[in-house]
Design a protein around this motif. Sequence first.
Motif, mmCIF file in Angstrom:
data_model
loop_
_atom_site.group_PDB
_atom_site.id
_atom_site.type_symbol
_atom_site.label_atom_id
_atom_site.label_comp_id
_atom_site.label_asym_id
_atom_site.label_seq_id
_atom_site.Cartn_x
_atom_site.Cartn_y
_atom_site.Cartn_z
ATOM 1 N N ASP A 17 22.779 -28.492 -28.822
ATOM 2 C CA ASP A 17 21.716 -27.477 -28.822
ATOM 3 C C ASP A 17 21.734 -26.667 -30.123
ATOM 4 O O ASP A 17 20.688 -26.353 -30.684
ATOM 5 C CB ASP A 17 21.867 -26.528 -27.634
ATOM 6 C CG ASP A 17 21.501 -27.164 -26.306
ATOM 7 O OD1 ASP A 17 20.927 -28.273 -26.294
ATOM 8 O OD2 ASP A 17 21.796 -26.538 -25.259
ATOM 9 N N GLU A 20 20.346 -28.761 -32.868
ATOM 10 C CA GLU A 20 18.890 -28.829 -32.709
ATOM 11 C C GLU A 20 18.241 -27.562 -33.257
ATOM 12 O O GLU A 20 17.217 -27.631 -33.938
ATOM 13 C CB GLU A 20 18.510 -29.003 -31.240
ATOM 14 C CG GLU A 20 18.750 -30.381 -30.703
ATOM 15 C CD GLU A 20 18.319 -30.519 -29.244
ATOM 16 O OE1 GLU A 20 18.001 -29.487 -28.587
ATOM 17 O OE2 GLU A 20 18.306 -31.663 -28.758
ATOM 18 N N VAL A 24 15.364 -27.312 -36.095
ATOM 19 C CA VAL A 24 14.058 -26.697 -35.827
ATOM 20 C C VAL A 24 13.780 -25.542 -36.789
ATOM 21 O O VAL A 24 12.651 -25.361 -37.238
ATOM 22 C CB VAL A 24 13.960 -26.235 -34.352
ATOM 23 C CG1 VAL A 24 12.764 -25.344 -34.119
ATOM 24 C CG2 VAL A 24 13.888 -27.436 -33.430
ATOM 25 N N LEU A 58 22.490 -36.399 -29.752
ATOM 26 C CA LEU A 58 21.381 -36.335 -30.711
ATOM 27 C C LEU A 58 21.049 -37.713 -31.266
ATOM 28 O O LEU A 58 19.882 -38.010 -31.545
ATOM 29 C CB LEU A 58 21.718 -35.360 -31.833
ATOM 30 C CG LEU A 58 21.974 -33.926 -31.373
ATOM 31 C CD1 LEU A 58 22.334 -33.043 -32.557
ATOM 32 C CD2 LEU A 58 20.767 -33.361 -30.640
ATOM 33 N N ASP A 61 18.957 -39.448 -28.677
ATOM 34 C CA ASP A 61 17.605 -38.891 -28.594
ATOM 35 C C ASP A 61 16.792 -39.149 -29.861
ATOM 36 O O ASP A 61 15.696 -38.616 -30.027
ATOM 37 C CB ASP A 61 17.666 -37.376 -28.342
ATOM 38 C CG ASP A 61 18.068 -37.029 -26.919
ATOM 39 O OD1 ASP A 61 18.042 -37.932 -26.054
ATOM 40 O OD2 ASP A 61 18.397 -35.858 -26.673
ATOM 41 N N ILE A 63 17.253 -38.043 -32.761
ATOM 42 C CA ILE A 63 17.150 -36.848 -33.589
ATOM 43 C C ILE A 63 18.003 -37.045 -34.842
ATOM 44 O O ILE A 63 17.677 -36.553 -35.910
ATOM 45 C CB ILE A 63 17.576 -35.607 -32.778
ATOM 46 C CG1 ILE A 63 16.517 -35.355 -31.695
ATOM 47 C CG2 ILE A 63 17.777 -34.389 -33.665
ATOM 48 C CD1 ILE A 63 16.911 -34.368 -30.636
ATOM 49 N N ALA A 78 12.380 -35.368 -36.330
ATOM 50 C CA ALA A 78 13.403 -34.788 -35.452
ATOM 51 C C ALA A 78 12.959 -33.438 -34.901
ATOM 52 O O ALA A 78 13.104 -33.168 -33.705
ATOM 53 C CB ALA A 78 14.729 -34.648 -36.190
ATOM 54 N N ARG A 81 10.428 -33.889 -32.184
ATOM 55 C CA ARG A 81 11.070 -34.399 -30.961
ATOM 56 C C ARG A 81 11.778 -33.266 -30.207
ATOM 57 O O ARG A 81 11.712 -33.171 -28.990
ATOM 58 C CB ARG A 81 12.083 -35.483 -31.307
ATOM 59 C CG ARG A 81 11.489 -36.812 -31.621
ATOM 60 C CD ARG A 81 12.583 -37.880 -31.743
ATOM 61 N NE ARG A 81 12.019 -39.123 -32.188
ATOM 62 C CZ ARG A 81 12.021 -39.552 -33.448
ATOM 63 N NH1 ARG A 81 12.582 -38.838 -34.400
ATOM 64 N NH2 ARG A 81 11.469 -40.701 -33.764
ATOM 65 N N ILE A 82 12.475 -32.411 -30.956
ATOM 66 C CA ILE A 82 13.200 -31.299 -30.339
ATOM 67 C C ILE A 82 12.223 -30.326 -29.696
ATOM 68 O O ILE A 82 12.416 -29.892 -28.563
ATOM 69 C CB ILE A 82 14.077 -30.577 -31.384
ATOM 70 C CG1 ILE A 82 15.179 -31.506 -31.880
ATOM 71 C CG2 ILE A 82 14.670 -29.299 -30.798
ATOM 72 C CD1 ILE A 82 15.863 -31.027 -33.156
ATOM 73 N N LYS A 85 10.832 -31.828 -26.540
ATOM 74 C CA LYS A 85 11.847 -31.844 -25.491
ATOM 75 C C LYS A 85 12.030 -30.452 -24.897
ATOM 76 O O LYS A 85 12.098 -30.286 -23.685
ATOM 77 C CB LYS A 85 13.174 -32.354 -26.074
ATOM 78 C CG LYS A 85 14.302 -32.423 -25.074
ATOM 79 C CD LYS A 85 15.535 -33.058 -25.672
ATOM 80 C CE LYS A 85 16.355 -32.013 -26.377
ATOM 81 N NZ LYS A 85 17.708 -32.455 -26.745
ATOM 82 N N ARG A 86 12.072 -29.446 -25.758
ATOM 83 C CA ARG A 86 12.265 -28.078 -25.272
ATOM 84 C C ARG A 86 11.043 -27.576 -24.508
ATOM 85 O O ARG A 86 11.182 -26.855 -23.526
ATOM 86 C CB ARG A 86 12.598 -27.154 -26.441
ATOM 87 C CG ARG A 86 14.007 -27.403 -26.962
ATOM 88 C CD ARG A 86 14.376 -26.448 -28.045
ATOM 89 N NE ARG A 86 15.761 -26.653 -28.461
ATOM 90 C CZ ARG A 86 16.362 -25.934 -29.372
ATOM 91 N NH1 ARG A 86 15.716 -24.957 -29.976
ATOM 92 N NH2 ARG A 86 17.606 -26.183 -29.697
#
Length: 128
Positions: A17, A20, A24, A58, A61, A63, A78, A81-82, A85-86
């Motif tokens: 997390d 990620e 982000v 990761l 996924d 990422i 990536a 994608r994050i 997903k969130r």
Amino acid sequence: MLLSGDTNKPIYVQIADWLEGEIVTGSFQVDDKIYSQYQLAEMFTVNPATAAKGLTLLLEDDILYKKRGLGMFVADHAAIRIQTKRREGSLMRLIEQLLTEANQLGVSKKELMELIETMMQEREEGPK
């Protein structure tokens, strides 16, 4: 760096997390090399195997991607994608909790929407 000790999330998930979040927010860009399992283990004072599990999440996924002998790198798209997903995961759970609480408090749909709009507008305007 410290991980949250008062969460139900396993440490390796917290590491994933955190990474990620770094992606982000732009701390890591597409094709940037990310920390190794040993660097993460030292940063978070955990076993390297635990850090490796976070990296594997990761990788699975899409990422991150691996370059044999060189390490792991941020995959194309990536951040998107994050975010997706969130949105589909945690944001939807939060909205469900909000709706449940609003219902229990007798807050109407109109009142709730007005509250959200007001808060969003205040955030856009920034501190006064």
